[in-house]
Motif scaffolding. Structure first.
Motif, PDB file in Angstrom:
ATOM      1  N   GLU B 204       0.867  -1.184   0.000  1.00 51.87           N
ATOM      2  CA  GLU B 204       0.000   0.000   0.000  1.00 51.87           C
ATOM      3  C   GLU B 204       0.903   1.234   0.000  1.00 51.87           C
ATOM      4  O   GLU B 204       2.110   1.130   0.217  1.00 51.87           O
ATOM      5  N   ARG B 210       0.335  -5.675   1.062  1.00 53.33           N
ATOM      6  CA  ARG B 210      -0.966  -6.217   0.690  1.00 53.33           C
ATOM      7  C   ARG B 210      -0.809  -7.691   0.305  1.00 53.33           C
ATOM      8  O   ARG B 210      -1.625  -8.525   0.625  1.00 53.33           O
ATOM      9  N   ARG B 234       1.987 -10.320   5.269  1.00 55.77           N
ATOM     10  CA  ARG B 234       0.738  -9.683   4.823  1.00 55.77           C
ATOM     11  C   ARG B 234       0.129  -8.845   5.941  1.00 55.77           C
ATOM     12  O   ARG B 234       0.010  -9.293   7.080  1.00 55.77           O
TER      13      ARG B 234
END
Lengths: 156, 275
Positions: B204, B210, B234
């Motif tokens: 991001e 992400r 993540r």
């Protein structure tokens, strides 16, 4: 096989085995003994020559790979009886002890300066990372290449 | 005396491939094959040199794909891809192989087809889901995912008379991703990988991960993904402090205890690339 290629800008035609090494073609068939055989395994860099302007190991290059290509050895650097600036700087900076690694060092340095006339000391060290000097005089060698670059108009 | 084939075009290459037998050898850059020829006193019935085929050296990068001829040297792969965020891992790996002399001769096709467990490019080619285009006798073509190229025993799955002609990487699925490769060796230059780590992150704007893909090399006979490490990343920022936890994911994958510990340092190095 019939091999037609160029050594130090001269056309050379040889009847040879495809598996014969460039190192042996130079030293034994053409009498160019400036190129040295060290480890024979692509580790020490003593056998370095230029192939189409790039530094390569002549011990890992076979006749089968040479058709039409241009090889430059240490003997090809001297022009009209004058040493190449790199050769002269190696002498003047005392960048030679036993001398066995020297031709390979100079050919790696030559390849660097052909591509990058203004190298940083780090770039010089990277360019010479595949050349081993067992007398351990790397500082003088790097200095010699720096000086050659600046004398050639680059400047470090 | 063995026969030597020196094709100059892809058509001539296809014809030469038809002549090969199980005792023939295909010569790419030669940085590994020449050593094996000499140390094992191999006497091939034929030697096929790929040096004279310009098509095999073509590198073409478009927004849609990267097409890299199998005879592209490490130096040229590094030069062509360096600075492209999605393909940076391949530039890193090619730029770190051996010495300048090796990088000027060793090829991407040779590195992958030779299938050494310690090879640097295969984990990256796996990470980027490269396809290997293969030419067989008579010029017949087929394409396989690069994951199907090694046979698991430090050899490849190519049939007699087959050769990899190029690698193709689809770039749209990599849009927005950044990749990197780092390796652990006994010294900083001219070293063989003890661990090779290839990572790609989709982040991001604030850096939060992400999605992540991690592939390790030089541990098992073939590269392998580390889904546990991907899960850890993540939703977090790629903070080097995660390196210890990430390194733990190596447990059970290697019999060498030092590699389990060293993996933490390798993760730290790669996370620093995504700051």
């Amino acid at each position: 096989m019939k091999l037609d290629f160029f050594v130090n800008d001269e056309a050379v035609s040889l009847e040879t085995e495809p598996q014969r090494r460039l190192l042996d073609l130079l030293r034994e068939d053409l009498g160019l003994t400036g190129t040295k055989e060290g480890c024979s395994e692509g580790e020490c860099g003593a056998c370095t020559v230029l192939l189409d302007g790039k530094a390569v190991h002549s011990c890992l290059t076979l006749a089968a790979q040479l058709q039409g290509r241009h090889v430059t050895t240490i003997e090809g650097l001297e022009k009209n009886g004058e040493l190449d600036i790199l050769q002269r700087c190696f002498v003047e900076e005392i960048a030679i002890q036993c001398g066995f690694c020297t031709t390979g060092m100079i050919m790696s340095a030559k390849a660097l300066l052909l591509q990058n006339p203004n190298p940083t000391p780090k770039e010089i060290r990277t360019a010479l990372s595949g050349n081993i000097c067992r007398c351990s005089g790397y500082v003088q060698i790097v200095n010699a290449v720096s000086r050659a670059a600046s004398e050639m108009g680059g400047g470090v | 005396m063995s026969t030597c084939y020196n094709p100059k075009t892809m058509d001539e290459l296809g014809q030469a491939l038809s002549q090969l037998t199980g005792r023939s050898l295909i010569l790419a850059g030669g940085t590994d094959l020449v050593l094996r020829l000499r140390s094992k006193h191999l006497e091939p019935d034929a030697l096929l040199s790929l040096s004279g085929v310009p098509d095999l050296q073509e590198i073409e990068i478009t927004p849609e794909r990267a097409s890299i001829g199998a005879m592209s040297t490490m130096a040229r792969v590094n030069q062509a891809l360096d600075g492209l965020p999605d393909l940076q891992a391949l530039a890193d790996a090619a730029g770190g192989v051996g010495s300048p002399q090796i990088r000027n001769k060793g090829t991407i096709g040779g590195n992958a087809a030779n299938a050494s467990a310690a090879a640097d490019l295969p984990p990256v080619l796996w990470l980027l889901n490269a396809q290997a285009e293969i030419m067989g006798p008579g010029g017949a073509r087929r394409t396989i995912p690069v994951q199907e190229l090694p046979d698991g025993h430090q050899g490849n799955t190519l049939a007699v008379g087959e050769v990899v002609v190029r690698f193709v990487i689809d770039r749209p699925p990599l849009k927005g991703w950044r990749s990197a490769f780092v390796k652990l060796g006994h010294r900083s230059q001219v070293t063989i990988s003890r661990i090779g780590l290839a990572a790609a992150l989709l982040q991001e704007e604030d850096g939060t991960v992400r999605d992540a893909r991690i592939v390790a090399g030089a541990i098992k006979p073939v590269p392998f993904p580390l889904p546990a490490a991907e899960d850890i990343l993540r939703g977090k920022r790629p903070d080097p402090a995660l390196a210890v936890e990430l390194g733990e994911t190596f447990k059970g994958n290697t019999r060498r205890v030092y590699k389990e510990n060293a993996a933490k340092g390798v993760f730290q190095d790669i996370l620093l690339r995504f700051q």
